[in-house]
Design an enzyme around this catalytic site. Structure first.
Site, short mmCIF file in Angstrom:
data_model
loop_
_atom_site.label_atom_id
_atom_site.label_comp_id
_atom_site.label_asym_id
_atom_site.label_seq_id
_atom_site.Cartn_x
_atom_site.Cartn_y
_atom_site.Cartn_z
N HIS A 307 0.82 -1.05 -0.06
CA HIS A 307 -0.19 -0.02 0.01
C HIS A 307 0.90 1.25 -0.07
O HIS A 307 1.97 1.28 0.75
CB HIS A 307 -0.99 0.12 1.24
CG HIS A 307 -2.04 1.01 1.02
ND1 HIS A 307 -2.00 2.25 1.21
CD2 HIS A 307 -3.30 0.72 0.73
CE1 HIS A 307 -3.09 3.01 1.31
NE2 HIS A 307 -4.06 1.87 0.66
N ASP A 364 -8.01 -5.18 0.02
CA ASP A 364 -8.53 -5.95 -1.15
C ASP A 364 -8.17 -7.58 -1.11
O ASP A 364 -8.61 -8.34 -1.83
CB ASP A 364 -8.19 -5.39 -2.50
CG ASP A 364 -8.84 -4.18 -2.72
OD1 ASP A 364 -10.04 -4.08 -2.20
OD2 ASP A 364 -8.43 -3.37 -3.41
#
Ligand code: CMC
Length: 428
Positions: A307, A364
């Protein structure tokens, strides 16, 4: 005394103010840099160190794994309120009272009807079209059916637009899925909750009564809350920058949906599931895929890992992992895909490549497993993310316009050819 940062260029010093946020983050205000230095700019590809705005909506501390909406911890919100309350909080700044919440829901219900002509646009898409492309187009098309310009300074005008888009988006989503499945396009049931209605609109069979499943309702509600805002991510920055040209709310959101579609952003949830299925089909050898992810000559990336901002853990992923476990447990489903996901996670968390680069599972990584258990087609996963992110996009658009931010227009450092003589076509 206010603090400053000093920059020295060719022996000349320039002072720039330091601004401190409410969570003690510090920014150097360089808005005067180019004028003061006569042309020097900063260069920060991917905006890794550049704040594009001041914002009072979402606080995120990537090192500590903190995510808060309007000051409330995401963990608490996911437990104690529902998606529409979170939407209200993000957009209007405070959790709604019971009356405000009831009215908000009633007003959204009243707007949950879409012009019948929208069906003609939907009909024109080939069956093979990706749902994200369809949803982005239909959201943009809503502008044509609801042409009034939103006056962001009018609370009434803004409120009306908010309930309109929150009301119509789930209809568009359900119709998109049903069209692809050859099911009749219908409406849900305005006597039930927002999230219940999304599920009913998506899954109701024309010849059978739809039975609600509380496990699905709770899981979807949680997923939507966890996706509702994430400060200046790619799609939100898109919404803000498109809106900064004073483009309308729906048009700006349509652009945000396109950005979200990308596999490095929201499209990762579809990509994760496809990756896990591919690993399963290939014999379930997770080590082989770990090696591919680390091989710089192989474009393969471990989808659902890493991320831009979270460099410790993604707090949303923690909640979703638990939810995925619970949903599969409650439903009595044994999904080999979940086992592959858990093996990959374990191996990556112990692998120096991932540890050194601070790559952790993101939101996700596990969301697709829940969507799959609910019977949502893989291609629809990112669309579900878009429903969740809708309040965040609206809140950020509204804030940007209320703060009267100037049009977003970055600078560049030109590295192309310098002036050269024109060459006639017969001499090229
Ligand atoms: N698999 C393997 N290596 C990776 C991965 C990954 N998923 N992510 C980053 N790296 C490596 C990358 O190759 C680089 O290595 P090196 O320093 O040796 O060149 C290093 O880690 C830093 O990566 P980066 O691309 O510079 O980091 P970034 O901040 O620009 O990208 C990211 C963040 C999310 C785009 C990236 O981690 C990625 O592509 N992840 C997979 C896609 C994904 O899951 N996206 C969903 C993000 S969460 C949902 C959302 O909010 O959008």
């Amino acid at each position: 005394m206010s603090k400053t940062a000093t920059l020295e260029i060719d022996g000349k010093k320039y002072d720039f103010p330091l601004i401190t946020g409410t969570e003690n983050e510090v920014a150097i205000d360089i808005s005067n840099l180019r004028a003061a230095t006569e042309g020097v700019i900063t260069l920060d590809s991917g905006f890794k160190n550049t704040g594009s705005c001041e914002s009072a909506i979402t606080f995120l501390d990537g090192e500590k794994g903190i995510l808060r909406y309007r000051g409330y911890a995401i963990e608490e919100l996911a437990q104690k309120v529902d998606f529409l309350e979170v939407a209200y909080l993000l957009i209007f700044g405070e959790l709604p009272t019971k009356e405000q919440n009831d009215k908000f829901h009633d007003d959204i219900r009243a707007q949950s009807v879409v012009d019948e002509d929208v069906k003609k646009i939907l009909e024109a898409f080939p069956k093979t079209a990706h749902p994200m492309g369809i949803i982005s187009s239909l959201t943009s098309a809503l502008t044509a059916f609801n042409p009034s310009v939103v006056n962001v300074e009018s609370d009434v005008d803004m409120y009306n637009s908010v309930v309109k888009i929150l009301g119509k988006m789930p209809v568009l989503v359900a119709w998109t899925m049903r069209k692809k499945q050859g099911l009749p396009l219908d409406y849900g049931d305005d006597s039930i909750g927002y999230v219940e209605n999304i599920l009913k609109m998506m899954f109701k069979k024309p010849n059978a009564e739809y039975k609600q499943n509380q496990i699905f309702i709770d899981a979807l509600d949680k997923l939507l809350i966890l996706h509702a805002d994430h400060e200046q991510n790619c799609s939100t920055s898109t919404v803000r920058i498109v809106g900064s040209a004073h483009a309308g709310l729906f048009a700006s959101i349509s652009a945000g949906i396109s950005a979200l579609w990308g596999p490095l952003h929201g499209g990762a949830n579809q990509a994760v599931l496809e990756m896990l299925q591919a690993i399963e089909a290939d014999g379930g050898d997770t080590k082989k895929y770990m090696a591919k992810a680390k091989d710089k000559n192989d474009p393969f990336r471990l989808m659902g890992f890493g991320h831009r901002v979270y460099k410790n853990f993604d707090p949303r992923a923690k909640i979703i992992k638990q939810a995925a476990d619970q949903v599969l447990n409650d439903l009595g489903i044994e999904d080999p895909i979940l086992d592959i996901a858990k093996s990959l996670e374990k191996e990556a968390l112990e692998d120096p490549y991932f540890v050194e680069r601070k790559l952790y599972p993101n939101v996700d990584f596990y969301s697709g497993i829940i969507y799959r258990a609910m019977g949502i087609p893989t291609e629809m996963f990112t669309v579900m993310f878009a429903i969740g992110r809708l309040p965040g996009w609206i809140a950020q658009y509204r804030e940007m316009r209320l703060r009267k931010e100037p049009i977003g227009r970055p600078r560049q450092l030109y590295t192309g050819a310098t002036l050269r003589p024109f060459v006639e076509v017969d001499k090229r």
